[in-house]
Scaffold this motif. Structure first.
Motif, short mmCIF file in Angstrom:
data_model
loop_
_atom_site.label_atom_id
_atom_site.label_comp_id
_atom_site.label_asym_id
_atom_site.label_seq_id
_atom_site.Cartn_x
_atom_site.Cartn_y
_atom_site.Cartn_z
N LEU A 110 0.84 -1.20 0.00
CA LEU A 110 0.00 0.00 0.00
C LEU A 110 0.87 1.25 0.00
CD1 LEU A 110 -2.82 -1.01 2.52
CD2 LEU A 110 -3.07 -0.64 0.07
N ALA A 111 1.97 1.21 0.75
CA ALA A 111 2.90 2.35 0.77
C ALA A 111 3.57 2.53 -0.59
CB ALA A 111 3.94 2.15 1.87
N ALA A 112 3.96 1.42 -1.22
CA ALA A 112 4.60 1.49 -2.55
C ALA A 112 3.64 2.07 -3.58
CB ALA A 112 5.07 0.11 -2.98
N MET A 113 2.37 1.67 -3.52
CA MET A 113 1.38 2.20 -4.45
C MET A 113 1.13 3.68 -4.21
SD MET A 113 -1.40 -0.87 -5.09
CE MET A 113 -1.76 -1.25 -3.39
N ALA A 114 1.16 4.10 -2.94
CA ALA A 114 1.00 5.53 -2.62
C ALA A 114 2.16 6.34 -3.18
CB ALA A 114 0.89 5.72 -1.11
N TYR A 115 3.38 5.80 -3.06
CA TYR A 115 4.55 6.49 -3.61
C TYR A 115 4.47 6.58 -5.13
CZ TYR A 115 9.40 7.47 -4.84
OH TYR A 115 10.54 8.03 -5.38
N ASP A 116 4.00 5.52 -5.76
CA ASP A 116 3.84 5.51 -7.21
C ASP A 116 2.89 6.62 -7.65
OD1 ASP A 116 3.80 4.04 -9.98
OD2 ASP A 116 1.69 4.25 -9.41
N ARG A 117 1.76 6.78 -6.95
CA ARG A 117 0.80 7.83 -7.30
C ARG A 117 1.37 9.22 -6.98
NH1 ARG A 117 -1.42 7.09 -11.22
NH2 ARG A 117 0.42 5.80 -11.39
N LEU A 118 2.19 9.32 -5.94
CA LEU A 118 2.83 10.59 -5.61
C LEU A 118 3.71 11.06 -6.77
CD1 LEU A 118 3.81 12.84 -3.65
CD2 LEU A 118 5.53 11.21 -2.83
N VAL A 119 4.53 10.17 -7.29
CA VAL A 119 5.41 10.53 -8.40
C VAL A 119 4.59 10.85 -9.65
CG1 VAL A 119 7.29 9.74 -9.89
CG2 VAL A 119 7.28 9.11 -7.46
N ALA A 120 3.54 10.06 -9.91
CA ALA A 120 2.74 10.26 -11.12
C ALA A 120 2.02 11.60 -11.11
CB ALA A 120 1.73 9.12 -11.25
N ILE A 121 1.53 12.03 -9.96
CA ILE A 121 0.73 13.26 -9.89
C ILE A 121 1.59 14.49 -9.63
CG2 ILE A 121 -1.07 14.45 -8.55
CD1 ILE A 121 -2.42 11.73 -8.20
N CYS A 122 2.58 14.37 -8.76
CA CYS A 122 3.40 15.52 -8.39
C CYS A 122 4.59 15.74 -9.33
CB CYS A 122 3.91 15.37 -6.95
SG CYS A 122 2.59 15.30 -5.72
N HIS A 123 5.08 14.68 -9.96
CA HIS A 123 6.23 14.79 -10.86
C HIS A 123 5.97 13.98 -12.13
CE1 HIS A 123 8.32 16.52 -7.40
NE2 HIS A 123 7.94 15.46 -6.71
N PRO A 124 4.96 14.34 -12.89
CA PRO A 124 4.58 13.51 -14.05
C PRO A 124 5.66 13.41 -15.11
CG PRO A 124 3.42 15.63 -14.07
CD PRO A 124 4.09 15.52 -12.74
N LEU A 125 6.45 14.47 -15.29
CA LEU A 125 7.49 14.45 -16.32
C LEU A 125 8.64 13.50 -15.95
CD1 LEU A 125 7.66 18.25 -17.26
CD2 LEU A 125 6.38 16.42 -18.39
N LEU A 126 8.80 13.26 -14.65
CA LEU A 126 9.89 12.39 -14.20
C LEU A 126 9.40 10.97 -13.88
CD1 LEU A 126 11.73 14.86 -11.76
CD2 LEU A 126 12.35 14.29 -14.11
N TYR A 127 8.11 10.71 -14.13
CA TYR A 127 7.53 9.44 -13.70
C TYR A 127 8.24 8.24 -14.32
CZ TYR A 127 4.16 5.72 -12.88
OH TYR A 127 3.58 4.55 -12.51
N THR A 128 8.45 8.28 -15.62
CA THR A 128 9.09 7.14 -16.31
C THR A 128 10.51 6.92 -15.80
OG1 THR A 128 7.80 7.64 -18.28
CG2 THR A 128 9.68 6.19 -18.55
N LEU A 129 11.20 8.01 -15.49
CA LEU A 129 12.58 7.90 -15.01
C LEU A 129 12.63 7.39 -13.58
CD1 LEU A 129 15.62 8.44 -15.49
CD2 LEU A 129 15.24 10.78 -14.64
N VAL A 130 11.78 7.96 -12.72
CA VAL A 130 11.81 7.57 -11.29
C VAL A 130 11.24 6.17 -11.10
CG1 VAL A 130 10.93 8.13 -9.00
CG2 VAL A 130 11.69 9.96 -10.53
#
Length: 308
Positions: A110-130
Motif C-alpha cells: 500500500l505504501a509502494a502504491m501511494a509512492y507511485d501515485r505521488l510521483v505520477a501526480i506531483c512529478h509527471p514528467l519524471l515518472y518514467t525515469l523515477v
C-alpha cells in the motif's frame, strides 16, 4: 522445547450448532476472495496497457490478498469440517510466520502504491525515469524483505514453554495470545512485538500519509475541475483500499467499546485477515475504469473454433 504438542483454537464460537453456519460463511468469503483477486490478476496480465508500475504493484497486492486468507481461513475450514479444533505447535508457528509476513506485505505494498501515485501526480514528467522497472522491483523486494525479517525473528523467538493451558481464544494463531499462554520469560518476545512491530506499522502509514498529503496538495493546485477529477481518479481506488485496511484494523480495536476485549479482538482479526482481502477486489473493479474495461474485454473473448 515446548511441553505443549498442540493448541486448541476456540474459533469465533464454541457452540456446535453454529459450526455449519460459520463453515458456510468462511467458505463463501474465501471463494469470493479467490475469484475476485484472480480476476484482477488475469485482467492485468492479459492487457499490455497494464504493464506499468501502478498495476505491477496492484497485481502483487491482489496476489498477497490470496495468500493472507489462505494462511488462516483454510485451516478454519479444515477444523470445522473435521470437528477438530486443534493445531500442532509447529503448525501454529508456521501460521504466525506467514500471517505476520502477509499482513506486513499488505501494508508495504500500500505504501509502494501511494509512492507511485505521488510521483505520477506531483512529478509527471519524471515518472518514467523515477518509477523505472528497476525501482519497481526494488520497492517490491523491500516490501517482501522487511515484513519477512520481522515475522522470521518473531517466529524464532516464539520457541516457548507452555505448562498447562493450551487454549487460544482465536480462530488462528496470533503472537500475543501465545505469549499470554507461555510460562517462559517472554520479555524479549514482547520487546520484538512492540518495538519492531511498532516500527513497521508506524513507518508504512507515515509514508502513506505523507504521500497522500502531497498528492492532495498537488490536486488542489490544478486549475480545472476536470483536471482535478482526473488526477484524483488515478489514486481514488488505492486510497479507498488504504482506508479500508486501516479503518478496519484501528476502528475495531480502539473505537468499539461495547464488546469485551476477547470478542473485540476476534472481530478485528476477522476484519483485517478475512473481510478486507475480500473487499479489495470490489474496490478496484468498481472504482477503476481501466480495470472494468479490461474485465469486459476479458469476459467478451470467445475461444476460436479450430475449423475457423
Amino acid at each position: 522445547m515446548s511441553s505443549a504438542s498442540e493448541f486448541l483454537l476456540l474459533g469465533l464460537s464454541e457452540q456446535q450448532g453454529k459450526q455449519p453456519l460459520l463453515f458456510s460463511i468462511f467458505l463463501s468469503v474465501y471463494l469470493v476472495t479467490v475469484v475476485g483477486n484472480v480476476v484482477i490478476i488475469m485482467a492485468i496480465g492479459s492487457d499490455p496497457h497494464f504493464h506499468t508500475p501502478m498495476y505491477f504493484f496492484l497485481a502483487n497486492f491482489s496476489l498477497n490478498n490470496l495468500y493472507l486468507p489462505s494462511s488462516t481461513v483454510s485451516r478454519v475450514l479444515v477444523n470445522i469440517q473435521a470437528h477438530r479444533h486443534t493445531i500442532t505447535y509447529a503448525g501454529c508457528l508456521s501460521q504466525i510466520y506467514f500471517f505476520l509476513w502477509f499482513i506486513g506485505l499488505d501494508v508495504f505494498l500500500l505504501a509502494a502504491m501511494a509512492y507511485d501515485r505521488l510521483v505520477a501526480i506531483c512529478h509527471p514528467l519524471l515518472y518514467t525515469l523515477v518509477m523505472s522497472p528497476r525501482c519497481s522491483i526494488l520497492l517490491l523486494v523491500m516490501s517482501l524483505i522487511l515484513p519477512h525479517s520481522y515475522s522470521l525473528i518473531h517466529t524464532i523467538l516464539a520457541h516457548l514453554s507452555f505448562c498447562t493451558d493450551n487454549i487460544i481464544h482465536y480462530f488462528f494463531c496470533e503472537p500475543l495470545p501465545m505469549l499470554k499462554l507461555s510460562c517462559s520469560n517472554t520479555y524479549a518476545n514482547r520487546c520484538v512485538l512492540i518495538y519492531s512491530g511498532g516500527t513497521l506499522t508506524i513507518l508504512s502509514p507515515l509514508l502513506i500519509i505523507i504521500s497522500y498529503v502531497r498528492i492532495v496538495a498537488a490536486i488542489v493546485r490544478i486549475p480545472s475541475a476536470i483536471g482535478k477529477w482526473k488526477a484524483f481518479s488515478t489514486c481514488g481506488s488505492q486510497l479507498s483500499a488504504v482506508c479500508l485496511f486501516y479503518v478496519s484494523a484501528i476502528g475495531v480495536y480502539f473505537i468499539s467499546s461495547t464488546a469485551d476485549s476477547a470478542s473485540k479482538d476476534r472481530i478485528a482479526a476477522v476484519m483485517y485477515a478475512v473481510v478486507t482481502p475480500m473487499l479489495n477486489p470490489s474496490i478496484y473493479i468498481l472504482r477503476n475504469k481501466d480495470i472494468k474495461s479490461a474485465l469486459g474485454r476479458l469476459l467478451s473473448r470467445r475461444p476460436q473454433s479450430p475449423h475457423s
